[in-house]
Design an enzyme around this catalytic site. Structure first.
Site, short mmCIF file in Angstrom:
data_model
loop_
_atom_site.label_atom_id
_atom_site.label_comp_id
_atom_site.label_asym_id
_atom_site.label_seq_id
_atom_site.Cartn_x
_atom_site.Cartn_y
_atom_site.Cartn_z
N TRP A 1 -9.82 6.93 -7.79
CA TRP A 1 -11.04 7.14 -8.59
C TRP A 1 -10.86 6.65 -10.01
CZ3 TRP A 1 -16.03 8.08 -7.94
CH2 TRP A 1 -16.45 8.44 -6.65
N TRP B 1 2.03 1.64 -3.52
CA TRP B 1 0.96 2.24 -4.33
C TRP B 1 0.99 3.76 -4.18
CZ3 TRP B 1 -2.16 1.05 -8.17
CH2 TRP B 1 -2.55 -0.27 -8.40
N GLU C 1 0.83 -1.20 0.00
CA GLU C 1 0.00 0.00 0.00
C GLU C 1 0.86 1.25 0.00
OE1 GLU C 1 -3.37 0.00 -0.33
OE2 GLU C 1 -3.04 -2.13 -0.65
N TRP D 1 -16.80 10.22 -13.17
CA TRP D 1 -15.94 9.96 -12.01
C TRP D 1 -15.33 11.25 -11.44
CZ3 TRP D 1 -10.83 11.46 -12.27
CH2 TRP D 1 -10.30 11.70 -13.55
N TRP E 1 -21.12 11.03 -20.03
CA TRP E 1 -21.74 10.35 -18.89
C TRP E 1 -23.21 10.74 -18.78
CZ3 TRP E 1 -18.77 6.68 -16.68
CH2 TRP E 1 -17.39 6.78 -16.86
N ASN F 1 -11.11 1.87 3.08
CA ASN F 1 -10.62 1.75 1.70
C ASN F 1 -11.52 0.87 0.84
OD1 ASN F 1 -8.50 2.35 -0.30
ND2 ASN F 1 -8.20 0.14 -0.27
#
Length: 466
Positions: free
Chosen positions: A377, A273, A270, A354, A301, A336
Site C-alpha cells: 500500500w 521483496w 518476489e 491509503w 486526504w 497482484n
C-alpha cells in the site's frame, strides 16, 4: 545430552516438513508436545464470524492433527491469551523448554517477550528460530550495518549473501513427539468453540501447498511474461500457503534460485521483496501506523467516505476496478497486478487515505501479511520506501486494456458488460447511447457512471503531494 520434555508451539508454520524449530526441539528433547493456540487478542479484532482466514487455519490444523495422530502423537488446540496459556501449560506438563518459530509483527514480538519473561521466572527456557523468512532484521544490511531503504541494492546484497546453509532443509525426529496418551484433550474441536462459523469447504494444508508448488514449477519459466495478465493462470498462487507456513520458504527458494529462466529469477525476486518488507517492518516499526516517508503524514486526504464506499463495493464506473473489488469481496483473493491498480485508484484518483485501503485489505485478504500489505500500500501511495514516485499514476483504463485486453476478467465479474466488445468494455461510457442500447447496458442505469474523471484527479493528486 537430551532433556526430557518440551512444548512445540505452532504459529505461522503449519507443517511438519522443513520446520526449523520443530527439528531443533525434537533433537534436544525426548518428548515434545505439539500445541496451537487461537490467540484471542487477534480473533477479537475480527468483526465477521464467518472469516475465511480462520477457516483456512482450522483446515490446515485438522490436516496437521491427522498427520500427528498417524505418528502416534496428537495436536493440542487451545484458545485464549498465549501469554497466560503457554506458561501455565508449561508448568502443568512439567516441561523444561518451549520452542517456536519467530513472528515479526510488533504484537507478536511483544507477546513473545512476555511469554519468555514469564517462563524464565519458572526456570523454563524459551527458544525461537528464524523460519518464516530467509533473512531477518539486519542480516542483510549496508556496510555501516544500517537498514537498506531501497529494494534493488537490498536484493543485490541478498543474492550475494545467500548460501546453501541459509536454505538448509530441516528434518524433525517425529519419533520424539509425545504419545497421544500424554497430550491433554484439545479445548477446540470445531470453529464454534472459538466463536466462528464455517464459511465454505477449504482443503488447505501442507499437502495442498506442495501440490500447488509442484504445479507452479512446471510453468515458472513463463512467470515474468504472464504474471501480470489478469485473466491468465500466470501466478504461483502460493502466497496463502507461505503466509501460514504450510510450505517452507527455504524449500521454495531452494527449488527455484538456481533456475536460469527469467521467470524463475523474477519469482525469486518476489520472495526477496517479502524479506525486504519484513525487514522494513522490523527496523522501522512506525510504518505500522503511518508513512515510511514521515513528511507525508501531513497530507490531508480530501477523498470522500462515499467514494471509499463505492470503491469497496465495486461501483466506481471503472470496469477493471469494479470487477476486481467485487471478486475480492466474494473471495478474499486478488491478483497482484490488481492490488496495485485498485490501490493506486483509491489513493491517486479518489484521494482517499491509503491507510483506509490498507485496513480494508487487512480485513479481507486470505493471504494477509502485515509487512507485505503495508509495504504494498505504501508503494502504491508513494509514501513508502522505494515507492512509486507520486507523479507516476496508473491510468485505470490503460491498465485494463494492457492487462485484461479481451475483457475476460471484467466480463466474468461484471456480466452486465458482457456484450461490449474487447475495445469498448474497458470504459463503456465512451460508447454512444445507441451502442449502449444495442448491447443492453446503459451507463448510469445498468452500470454506474464513472465517479471521477481520471485526468483531473491525476492533477489533484500531484498537487496534493507536491
Amino acid at each position: 545430552m537430551m532433556k526430557n520434555k518440551a512444548i512445540f508451539w505452532f504459529r505461522r508454520d503449519l507443517r511438519l516438513s522443513d520446520n526449523k524449530a520443530l527439528t531443533l526441539v525434537t533433537k534436544d528433547y525426548k518428548e515434545v508436545v505439539p500445541v496451537f493456540i487461537f490467540d484471542e487478542n487477534i480473533l477479537s479484532k475480527i468483526k465477521l464470524k464467518k472469516d475465511k482466514r480462520v477457516q483456512i487455519i482450522f483446515s490446515a490444523l485438522l490436516e496437521l492433527k491427522e498427520k500427528l495422530i498417524k505418528q502416534g502423537s496428537d495436536l493440542l488446540i487451545l484458545s485464549g491469551d498465549p501469554v497466560e496459556i503457554i506458561p501455565n501449560l508449561a508448568l502443568k506438563l512439567k516441561v523444561e523448554g518451549v520452542y517456536a518459530n519467530e513472528d515479526y509483527e510488533q504484537y507478536a514480538i511483544r507477546r513473545d517477550k512476555e511469554v519468555k519473561k514469564k517462563l524464565k521466572l519458572k526456570s523454563i527456557d524459551f527458544t525461537s528460530c528464524k523460519d518464516h523468512v530467509i533473512f531477518s532484521g539486519l542480516e542483510v544490511a549496508k556496510k555501516d550495518n544500517t537498514a537498506y531503504r531501497v529494494f534493488t541494492p537490498y536484493k543485490r546484497q541478498w543474492l550475494r549473501q545467500v548460501t546453501l546453509l541459509d536454505l538448509k532443509s530441516y528434518k524433525a525426529n517425529l519419533s520424539n513427539l509425545a504419545p497421544k496418551s500424554e497430550i491433554p484433550k484439545s479445548k477446540v474441536s470445531t470453529l464454534s468453540d472459538i466463536g466462528f462459523e464455517r464459511t465454505e469447504t477449504f482443503i488447505l494444508g501442507e499437502n495442498q501447498a506442495r501440490k500447488k508448488f509442484t504445479k507452479f514449477l512446471k510453468k515458472i519459466d513463463h512467470y515474468k511474461l504472464k504474471r501480470d495478465m489478469i485473466a491468465e493462470d500466470g501466478t504461483s498462487s502460493m502466497s496463502v500457503y507461505l503466509r501460514f507456513g504450510m510450505i517452507s520458504t527455504r524449500e521454495v527458494v531452494r527449488k527455484t534460485i538456481d533456475l536460469q529462466s527469467e521467470g524463475a529469477q523474477t519469482w525469486v525476486s518476489e520472495i526477496i521483496w517479502r524479506d525486504f518488507y519484513h525487514m522494513i517492518l522490523n527496523e522501522f516499526p512506525y510504518v505500522e501506523k503511518g508513512a515510511f516517508k514521515e513528511k507525508y503524514n501531513d497530507i490531508k486526504w480530501p477523498g470522500s467516505s462515499a467514494h471509499f464506499k463505492k470503491w469497496k463495493e465495486g461501483n466506481t464506473g471503472f470496469p477493471l476496478i469494479d470487477a476486481a473489488m467485487k471478486h475480492f469481496s466474494k473471495t478474499g483473493e486478488m491478483h497482484n497486478r490488481l492490488r496495485m491498480i485498485v490501490a493506486s485508484f483509491l489513493v491517486k484518483d479518489l484521494l482517499v487515505d491509503w491507510k483506509k485501503g490498507e485496513k480494508y485489505f487487512a480485513e479481507k485478504l486470505l493471504d494477509y501479511d502485515m509487512a507485505a500489505n503495508n509495504g504494498g500500500w505504501q508503494w502504491c501511495a508513494s509514501t513508502g520506501c522505494d515507492a512509486q514516485p507520486y507523479f507516476r499514476i496508473f491510468n485505470p483504463i490503460t491498465q485494463s486494456q494492457r492487462f485484461d485486453p479481451e475483457g475476460v476478467f471484467i466480463k466474468e465479474h461484471l456480466p452486465e458488460l458482457k456484450n461490449f466488445n474487447a475495445k469498448e468494455v474497458h470504459f463503456p461510457q465512451k460508447c454512444s447511447i445507441q451502442r449502449q442500447k444495442e448491447v443492453g447496458c446503459i451507463v448510469g442505469k445498468n452500470y454506474p457512471s464513472p465517479i471521477v474523471e481520471h485526468s483531473l484527479q491525476r492533477i489533484l493528486a500531484i498537487e496534493l503531494f507536491s
